[in-house]
Structures are given as C-alpha cells and as structure tokens.
Design a protein around this motif. Structure first.
Motif: not given
Length: 117
Positions: A10, A27-28
C-alpha cells in the motif's frame, strides 16, 4: 516480501511540513502481488503559492498482520528534491489545476527518517 513470495503493498502520502499529520493519505492494500496498480487519487486543499514551501513524500509499505509493516521504498517531490523528482515538482507548480503524471524509481531510504508506520 512475505514468506509466500508476495507482498501486500500500500502507499502512504504526506504533504510536508505537516506537524499534525493531517495530510496523510493511504491507498487500499493490494493483496499478494509484486506488481500492484493503485490508480487512486488524493487531493490536498492548499493555496497554489504555498506549494513552493511543501514537499510530497510518497512511501510504499508491505502490510503485515500481527507485526510492523515493512518499508519497501519511497520518493520525495519538492523544492529540495533532485533530478527527475525536482523536475516533476516544477511541472506540478507550473501546470496549476492539471494532472502531471511521471514514473519514479523508489529509493530504499525512508524519507525524513522520522516516519513510522
């Protein structure tokens, strides 16, 4: 890299200086991959003229359950950057309200060396 030969990467971004870490974005996590694609956007509300006093730190981490996440690499864009990172920053400042995309090679140095996950 995890024992299974993959990572769960990530990305974290900070617009610095940011003493209160209000600019942090993540982010994911992309599970079990060595070639992640994030395609995520983050927006910072800031006066355009203030960008000359800021730097954007982008770091990539390997998410690990039950232990600390591993630093994979990072890059810093800003007035104190060098080479392509500085050039990219100037292009961002010059092209107000436009998306300016570039690929950057990550370094294995943790930006600022004061980061912790």
């Amino acid at each position: 890299m995890d024992v299974n030969g993959y990572s769960d990467p990530y990305v974290k971004t900070y617009l610095k200086p940011d003493l209160e870490k209000k600019s942090k974005h993540k982010t994911s996590v992309k599970k079990k991959t060595l070639n992640p694609e994030f395609n995520e956007e983050f927006f910072y509300e800031i006066q355009h003229c203030d960008l000359t006093q800021k730097s954007l730190e982008v770091t990539v981490w390997d998410y690990d359950i039950g232990k600390s996440n591993d630093f994979i690499g990072g890059v810093t864009l800003g007035m104190n950057a060098k080479g392509e990172c500085l050039k990219h920053w100037f292009e961002c400042i010059k092209n107000k309200d436009k998306k300016v995309e570039h690929w950057h090679t990550l370094t294995n140095e943790l930006p600022g060396s004061t980061f912790s996950d």
